[in-house]
Design a protein around this motif. Structure first.
Motif, PDB file in Angstrom:
ATOM      1  N   LEU A 120      10.934   4.631  12.313  1.00 40.47           N
ATOM      2  CA  LEU A 120       9.802   5.539  12.280  1.00 40.47           C
ATOM      3  C   LEU A 120       8.964   5.303  13.538  1.00 40.47           C
ATOM      4  O   LEU A 120       8.901   4.185  14.052  1.00 40.47           O
ATOM      5  CB  LEU A 120       8.963   5.250  11.030  1.00 40.47           C
ATOM      6  N   THR A 121       8.317   6.339  14.039  1.00 42.43           N
ATOM      7  CA  THR A 121       7.488   6.141  15.228  1.00 42.43           C
ATOM      8  C   THR A 121       6.295   5.245  14.900  1.00 42.43           C
ATOM      9  O   THR A 121       5.876   5.123  13.737  1.00 42.43           O
ATOM     10  CB  THR A 121       6.960   7.471  15.788  1.00 42.43           C
ATOM     11  N   TYR A 122       5.749   4.644  15.931  1.00 49.10           N
ATOM     12  CA  TYR A 122       4.572   3.765  15.787  1.00 49.10           C
ATOM     13  C   TYR A 122       3.433   4.497  15.097  1.00 49.10           C
ATOM     14  O   TYR A 122       2.840   3.990  14.144  1.00 49.10           O
ATOM     15  CB  TYR A 122       4.167   3.297  17.181  1.00 49.10           C
ATOM     16  N   ASP A 123       3.132   5.706  15.538  1.00 52.06           N
ATOM     17  CA  ASP A 123       2.034   6.468  14.938  1.00 52.06           C
ATOM     18  C   ASP A 123       2.321   6.820  13.481  1.00 52.06           C
ATOM     19  O   ASP A 123       1.440   6.714  12.616  1.00 52.06           O
ATOM     20  CB  ASP A 123       1.784   7.748  15.727  1.00 52.06           C
ATOM     21  N   ASP A 124       3.554   7.253  13.207  1.00 52.20           N
ATOM     22  CA  ASP A 124       3.893   7.644  11.835  1.00 52.20           C
ATOM     23  C   ASP A 124       3.903   6.437  10.893  1.00 52.20           C
ATOM     24  O   ASP A 124       3.494   6.536   9.733  1.00 52.20           O
ATOM     25  CB  ASP A 124       5.248   8.337  11.798  1.00 52.20           C
ATOM     26  N   SER A 125       4.378   5.305  11.379  1.00 52.45           N
ATOM     27  CA  SER A 125       4.381   4.094  10.570  1.00 52.45           C
ATOM     28  C   SER A 125       2.953   3.696  10.202  1.00 52.45           C
ATOM     29  O   SER A 125       2.663   3.355   9.050  1.00 52.45           O
ATOM     30  CB  SER A 125       5.068   2.958  11.336  1.00 52.45           C
ATOM     31  N   GLN A 126       2.062   3.775  11.181  1.00 55.24           N
ATOM     32  CA  GLN A 126       0.664   3.451  10.900  1.00 55.24           C
ATOM     33  C   GLN A 126       0.050   4.432   9.906  1.00 55.24           C
ATOM     34  O   GLN A 126      -0.729   4.031   9.034  1.00 55.24           O
ATOM     35  CB  GLN A 126      -0.150   3.479  12.199  1.00 55.24           C
ATOM     36  N   ALA A 127       0.387   5.712  10.048  1.00 58.57           N
ATOM     37  CA  ALA A 127      -0.163   6.719   9.137  1.00 58.57           C
ATOM     38  C   ALA A 127       0.220   6.409   7.691  1.00 58.57           C
ATOM     39  O   ALA A 127      -0.599   6.520   6.771  1.00 58.57           O
ATOM     40  CB  ALA A 127       0.318   8.110   9.536  1.00 58.57           C
ATOM     41  N   VAL A 128       1.493   6.006   7.482  1.00 66.56           N
ATOM     42  CA  VAL A 128       1.923   5.629   6.131  1.00 66.56           C
ATOM     43  C   VAL A 128       1.126   4.415   5.656  1.00 66.56           C
ATOM     44  O   VAL A 128       0.645   4.379   4.515  1.00 66.56           O
ATOM     45  CB  VAL A 128       3.433   5.328   6.107  1.00 66.56           C
ATOM     46  N   GLY A 129       0.957   3.423   6.528  1.00 69.05           N
ATOM     47  CA  GLY A 129       0.214   2.226   6.159  1.00 69.05           C
ATOM     48  C   GLY A 129      -1.225   2.527   5.783  1.00 69.05           C
ATOM     49  O   GLY A 129      -1.749   1.974   4.806  1.00 69.05           O
ATOM     50  N   ARG A 130      -1.864   3.407   6.531  1.00 65.09           N
ATOM     51  CA  ARG A 130      -3.245   3.790   6.203  1.00 65.09           C
ATOM     52  C   ARG A 130      -3.316   4.481   4.846  1.00 65.09           C
ATOM     53  O   ARG A 130      -4.200   4.203   4.030  1.00 65.09           O
ATOM     54  CB  ARG A 130      -3.818   4.711   7.285  1.00 65.09           C
ATOM     55  N   ASP A 131      -2.385   5.403   4.613  1.00 66.21           N
ATOM     56  CA  ASP A 131      -2.398   6.155   3.352  1.00 66.21           C
ATOM     57  C   ASP A 131      -2.173   5.237   2.153  1.00 66.21           C
ATOM     58  O   ASP A 131      -2.867   5.354   1.133  1.00 66.21           O
ATOM     59  CB  ASP A 131      -1.328   7.249   3.380  1.00 66.21           C
ATOM     60  N   VAL A 132      -1.196   4.345   2.268  1.00 69.27           N
ATOM     61  CA  VAL A 132      -0.880   3.445   1.150  1.00 69.27           C
ATOM     62  C   VAL A 132      -2.047   2.495   0.884  1.00 69.27           C
ATOM     63  O   VAL A 132      -2.419   2.257  -0.272  1.00 69.27           O
ATOM     64  CB  VAL A 132       0.414   2.661   1.458  1.00 69.27           C
ATOM     65  N   THR A 133      -2.625   1.949   1.943  1.00 70.27           N
ATOM     66  CA  THR A 133      -3.762   1.033   1.786  1.00 70.27           C
ATOM     67  C   THR A 133      -4.949   1.749   1.168  1.00 70.27           C
ATOM     68  O   THR A 133      -5.593   1.238   0.236  1.00 70.27           O
ATOM     69  CB  THR A 133      -4.158   0.451   3.151  1.00 70.27           C
ATOM     70  N   SER A 134      -5.257   2.931   1.680  1.00 74.69           N
ATOM     71  CA  SER A 134      -6.408   3.684   1.173  1.00 74.69           C
ATOM     72  C   SER A 134      -6.213   4.082  -0.288  1.00 74.69           C
ATOM     73  O   SER A 134      -7.165   4.042  -1.080  1.00 74.69           O
ATOM     74  CB  SER A 134      -6.632   4.939   2.029  1.00 74.69           C
ATOM     75  N   LYS A 135      -5.005   4.452  -0.644  1.00 77.87           N
ATOM     76  CA  LYS A 135      -4.740   4.848  -2.034  1.00 77.87           C
ATOM     77  C   LYS A 135      -4.955   3.669  -2.977  1.00 77.87           C
ATOM     78  O   LYS A 135      -5.550   3.827  -4.059  1.00 77.87           O
ATOM     79  CB  LYS A 135      -3.321   5.397  -2.179  1.00 77.87           C
TER      80      LYS A 135
END
Length: 309
Positions: A120-135
């Motif tokens: 996964l791209t660096y940006d997309d990987s971070q986006a998933v991490g932000r979403d999972v953490t925030s949820k």
């Protein structure tokens, strides 16, 4: 007859005053109003905290190659050498799980490069991490409005944790700012020495996403999908609770503000070597201790303070 009416009026007035004074006295105590019933204020509303709720949730966001999207957040096994397991493991052993919930963000933790096109791209990987953490934070806060949060991240995980802290500080995050008692960012690619509290020795460099932002298109030719977003807008009311820890010479967080050879630096960024791999034992960032030991002690202090309230 007039005298009788006058006497009755006086009696009614006296009784009325007496009732009013009595009511006022029942709502006053020396030094201020009667304390509110058991509970705590949350956003001006008396909050209820179910008995099962933890007093604190510690959320750890691992770095690149240290996590998996399907990993168990309560017992992560994706990478047994994940740096922050050196903090969360001892914390889990020290505190009862019904009082302190220790949760590790499961996310891809990947960086797509030409030699790793399936990542996964660096940006997309971070986006998933932000979403999972925030949820996770939003879900727990919805059930346990008085639970405090301690947030920490390393490397790519520090970028994620810092971004979530930025959203919370701006008032559009998963929980109110007053519920976050501390954030620790180790090796943050978006480290700005003018934001948060710098626990490390004085450094001339900045996070690589700041340094390489002016040449982001060149970086994209080496690391597709890494846009180099530059500095964050700030942490707002969380600023004094966000702590930066960067080892000198780390190619993620201590990069010269102007890098002449962007392609070479972009390659170094994702090598996961050199100083970036020394946070468990390097005492150059915080003399007398290591970043890992400092983070554990910092987290324990916050947890103990929350448990004591």
């Amino acid at each position: 007859m007039r005298k009788v009416l006058t006497v009755l009026a006086v009696l009614i007035l006296v009784v009325g005053i007496g009732l009013g004074v009595g009511k006022w006295l029942t709502t006053q105590q020396p030094g201020g109003p009667v304390p509110a019933p058991p509970g705590k204020e949350e956003g001006g509303v008396l909050a209820e905290q179910p008995e099962w709720c933890p007093a604190v949730e510690v959320i750890s966001v691992p770095g690149t190659a240290e996590s998996r999207a399907d990993d168990d957040p309560l017992a992560p096994t994706a990478n047994p050498n994940s740096l922050l397991l050196g903090v969360t493991g001892p914390l889990s052993e020290s505190y009862p799980s019904d009082k302190v919930k220790v949760w590790t963000t499961p996310y891809p933790a990947q960086i797509k490069m030409h030699q790793a096109p399936d990542q996964l791209t660096y940006d997309d990987s971070q986006a998933v991490g932000r979403d999972v953490t925030s949820k996770e934070m939003a879900d727990l806060h919805g059930q346990c409005p008085m639970t405090d949060f301690v947030l920490m991240g390393f490397s790519q995980g520090a970028s994620i944790a810092g971004d979530v802290a930025e959203q919370i500080g701006a008032g559009n995050g998963p929980v109110p700012a007053e519920r976050v008692v501390g954030v620790a960012l180790l090796g943050d690619p978006r480290r700005d020495p003018n934001q948060g509290v710098n626990e490390n020795v004085d450094l001339a460099g900045v996070g690589i996403e700041l340094s390489l932002q002016p040449v982001a298109p060149i970086v994209g030719t080496v690391v597709p999908g890494a846009t180099m977003r530059g500095p964050r807008a700030g942490f707002g009311p969380l600023n004094d609770r966000v702590h930066n820890v960067c080892v000198p010479g780390d190619t993620f967080c201590d990069v010269p503000p102007a890098v002449p050879d962007a392609i070479a630096r972009a390659g170094e960024m994702f090598a996961m070597a050199g100083a970036h791999a020394t946070y468990a034992f390097n005492d150059a960032a915080i003399p007398g201790t290591t970043p890992l030991a400092w983070t554990e002690g910092w987290a324990r202090g916050l947890i103990d303070a929350s448990l004591a309230r």
